[in-house]
Design a protein around this motif. Structure first.
Motif, PDB file in Angstrom:
ATOM      1  N   ASP A   1      -0.095  12.920   8.997  1.00  0.00           N
ATOM      2  CA  ASP A   1       0.727  13.792   8.154  1.00  0.00           C
ATOM      3  C   ASP A   1       2.213  13.696   8.520  1.00  0.00           C
ATOM      4  O   ASP A   1       3.080  13.796   7.654  1.00  0.00           O
ATOM      5  CB  ASP A   1       0.229  15.232   8.165  1.00  0.00           C
ATOM      6  N   ASP A   2       2.544  13.454   9.794  1.00  0.00           N
ATOM      7  CA  ASP A   2       3.940  13.273  10.189  1.00  0.00           C
ATOM      8  C   ASP A   2       4.498  11.960   9.639  1.00  0.00           C
ATOM      9  O   ASP A   2       5.661  11.894   9.233  1.00  0.00           O
ATOM     10  CB  ASP A   2       4.091  13.298  11.712  1.00  0.00           C
ATOM     11  N   LEU A   3       3.681  10.921   9.616  1.00  0.00           N
ATOM     12  CA  LEU A   3       4.096   9.643   9.043  1.00  0.00           C
ATOM     13  C   LEU A   3       4.455   9.812   7.573  1.00  0.00           C
ATOM     14  O   LEU A   3       5.530   9.415   7.123  1.00  0.00           O
ATOM     15  CB  LEU A   3       2.987   8.601   9.214  1.00  0.00           C
ATOM     16  N   TRP A   4       3.554  10.443   6.813  1.00  0.00           N
ATOM     17  CA  TRP A   4       3.802  10.626   5.376  1.00  0.00           C
ATOM     18  C   TRP A   4       4.979  11.564   5.137  1.00  0.00           C
ATOM     19  O   TRP A   4       5.756  11.350   4.195  1.00  0.00           O
ATOM     20  CB  TRP A   4       2.545  11.117   4.668  1.00  0.00           C
ATOM     21  N   GLU A   5       5.140  12.590   5.952  1.00  0.00           N
ATOM     22  CA  GLU A   5       6.281  13.497   5.794  1.00  0.00           C
ATOM     23  C   GLU A   5       7.593  12.752   6.010  1.00  0.00           C
ATOM     24  O   GLU A   5       8.557  12.943   5.258  1.00  0.00           O
ATOM     25  CB  GLU A   5       6.169  14.669   6.766  1.00  0.00           C
ATOM     26  N   SER A   6       7.639  11.871   7.009  1.00  0.00           N
ATOM     27  CA  SER A   6       8.839  11.067   7.255  1.00  0.00           C
ATOM     28  C   SER A   6       9.150  10.168   6.061  1.00  0.00           C
ATOM     29  O   SER A   6      10.305  10.031   5.651  1.00  0.00           O
ATOM     30  CB  SER A   6       8.662  10.206   8.506  1.00  0.00           C
ATOM     31  N   LEU A   7       8.112   9.551   5.497  1.00  0.00           N
ATOM     32  CA  LEU A   7       8.316   8.683   4.343  1.00  0.00           C
ATOM     33  C   LEU A   7       8.729   9.477   3.113  1.00  0.00           C
ATOM     34  O   LEU A   7       9.589   9.035   2.339  1.00  0.00           O
ATOM     35  CB  LEU A   7       7.054   7.868   4.062  1.00  0.00           C
TER      36      LEU A   7
ATOM     37  N   ASP B   1      10.067   0.527  -4.009  1.00  0.00           N
ATOM     38  CA  ASP B   1       9.245  -0.385  -3.207  1.00  0.00           C
ATOM     39  C   ASP B   1       9.571  -0.248  -1.723  1.00  0.00           C
ATOM     40  O   ASP B   1      10.738  -0.177  -1.337  1.00  0.00           O
ATOM     41  CB  ASP B   1       9.468  -1.832  -3.637  1.00  0.00           C
ATOM     42  N   ALA B   2       8.540  -0.245  -0.911  1.00  0.00           N
ATOM     43  CA  ALA B   2       8.696  -0.129   0.544  1.00  0.00           C
ATOM     44  C   ALA B   2       8.761  -1.523   1.168  1.00  0.00           C
ATOM     45  O   ALA B   2       8.276  -2.499   0.601  1.00  0.00           O
ATOM     46  CB  ALA B   2       7.530   0.645   1.144  1.00  0.00           C
TER      47      ALA B   2
ATOM     48  N   TRP C   1       0.834  -1.206   0.000  1.00  0.00           N
ATOM     49  CA  TRP C   1       0.000   0.000   0.000  1.00  0.00           C
ATOM     50  C   TRP C   1       0.869   1.256   0.000  1.00  0.00           C
ATOM     51  O   TRP C   1       0.600   2.202  -0.747  1.00  0.00           O
ATOM     52  CB  TRP C   1      -0.923  -0.028   1.215  1.00  0.00           C
ATOM     53  N   ILE C   2       1.923   1.269   0.819  1.00  0.00           N
ATOM     54  CA  ILE C   2       2.837   2.410   0.857  1.00  0.00           C
ATOM     55  C   ILE C   2       3.565   2.541  -0.479  1.00  0.00           C
ATOM     56  O   ILE C   2       3.734   3.648  -1.007  1.00  0.00           O
ATOM     57  CB  ILE C   2       3.836   2.264   2.020  1.00  0.00           C
ATOM     58  N   SER C   3       3.971   1.413  -1.073  1.00  0.00           N
ATOM     59  CA  SER C   3       4.712   1.418  -2.341  1.00  0.00           C
ATOM     60  C   SER C   3       3.917   2.058  -3.467  1.00  0.00           C
ATOM     61  O   SER C   3       4.507   2.595  -4.413  1.00  0.00           O
ATOM     62  CB  SER C   3       5.102  -0.009  -2.734  1.00  0.00           C
ATOM     63  N   GLU C   4       2.594   2.005  -3.385  1.00  0.00           N
ATOM     64  CA  GLU C   4       1.761   2.620  -4.425  1.00  0.00           C
ATOM     65  C   GLU C   4       2.013   4.117  -4.542  1.00  0.00           C
ATOM     66  O   GLU C   4       1.773   4.704  -5.589  1.00  0.00           O
ATOM     67  CB  GLU C   4       0.283   2.362  -4.139  1.00  0.00           C
TER      68      GLU C   4
ATOM     69  N   HIS D   1       6.753  -0.295  17.742  1.00  0.00           N
ATOM     70  CA  HIS D   1       7.326   0.477  16.648  1.00  0.00           C
ATOM     71  C   HIS D   1       6.897  -0.090  15.304  1.00  0.00           C
ATOM     72  O   HIS D   1       6.583  -1.268  15.181  1.00  0.00           O
ATOM     73  CB  HIS D   1       8.860   0.453  16.719  1.00  0.00           C
ATOM     74  N   LEU D   2       6.981   0.772  14.334  1.00  0.00           N
ATOM     75  CA  LEU D   2       6.763   0.403  12.945  1.00  0.00           C
ATOM     76  C   LEU D   2       7.974   0.925  12.191  1.00  0.00           C
ATOM     77  O   LEU D   2       8.252   2.124  12.221  1.00  0.00           O
ATOM     78  CB  LEU D   2       5.475   1.043  12.424  1.00  0.00           C
ATOM     79  N   GLU D   3       8.731   0.037  11.563  1.00  0.00           N
ATOM     80  CA  GLU D   3       9.877   0.454  10.759  1.00  0.00           C
ATOM     81  C   GLU D   3       9.495   0.306   9.299  1.00  0.00           C
ATOM     82  O   GLU D   3       9.034  -0.756   8.871  1.00  0.00           O
ATOM     83  CB  GLU D   3      11.108  -0.394  11.083  1.00  0.00           C
ATOM     84  N   ILE D   4       9.665   1.378   8.543  1.00  0.00           N
ATOM     85  CA  ILE D   4       9.333   1.390   7.124  1.00  0.00           C
ATOM     86  C   ILE D   4      10.576   1.823   6.380  1.00  0.00           C
ATOM     87  O   ILE D   4      11.265   2.767   6.795  1.00  0.00           O
ATOM     88  CB  ILE D   4       8.172   2.363   6.825  1.00  0.00           C
ATOM     89  N   GLY D   5      10.873   1.133   5.283  1.00  0.00           N
ATOM     90  CA  GLY D   5      12.074   1.478   4.552  1.00  0.00           C
ATOM     91  C   GLY D   5      11.919   1.338   3.055  1.00  0.00           C
ATOM     92  O   GLY D   5      10.964   0.736   2.551  1.00  0.00           O
TER      93      GLY D   5
END
Length: 163
Positions: free
Chosen positions: A141-147, A113-114, A105-108, A122-126
């Motif tokens: 909005d902070d989550l998306w800004e970090s990504l 690719d995430a 979903w994030i990769s879209e 915690h949630l680690e996204i890379g």
């Protein structure tokens, strides 16, 4: 998978505001069985009109919260800003069931690719060899800004390597 439960409530007879919004998810158990409490006038049943069964008009007797979970009984006050308190809330928001589905979903939203790792707190996204650890609670909005920042850093690094 949770379904989109956005519905419009017709205005009460005699005028008034409409109830438009997403049903949401419970921050305690991540259920989508959320009851919205509409507080304030009109308070008479004949003025309430019809609408989704998950909207309760409670009149002027404010109970101290505006959401209640019919599954676990949790209560909270919803704000206009989405805040996640767990990976279950993030996944419910994304309408996915697994961390792999969350990565898809994030990769879209991005060129790269995430990937996702999850533990209790915690949630680690890379993307590739870069990642960010999300600590709860986190505003959407902070989550998306970090990504966005993480993705931009990786894209700049890859562009520099190609030069």
């Amino acid at each position: 998978m949770a379904e989109d439960r956005t519905e419009d409530r017709p205005p009460p007879r005699g005028g008034g505001a409409t109830h438009t919004g997403s049903r949401g998810t419970c921050p305690v158990c991540a259920s989508d069985d959320v009851i919205h409490l509409v507080i304030g006038m009109p308070a008479l049943p004949e003025d309430w009109g019809s609408g989704p069964v998950w909207v309760e008009w409670v009149g002027c007797a404010h109970p101290g919260y505006n959401r209640r979970c019919a599954s676990c009984g949790g209560t909270w006050t919803a704000s206009s800003e989405t805040t996640f308190h767990s990976v279950l809330e993030v996944m419910a928001h994304a309408h996915v069931d697994t961390p792999d589905d969350l990565a898809d979903w994030i990769s879209e939203e991005y060129e790269h690719d995430a990937w996702v790792r999850v533990d209790d707190h915690h949630l680690e996204i890379g993307f590739r060899n870069r990642s960010v650890t999300i600590v709860y609670p986190v505003r959407e909005d902070d989550l998306w800004e970090s990504l966005d920042d993480l993705h931009d850093e990786l894209s700049e690094e890859l562009a520099a390597e190609r030069e």
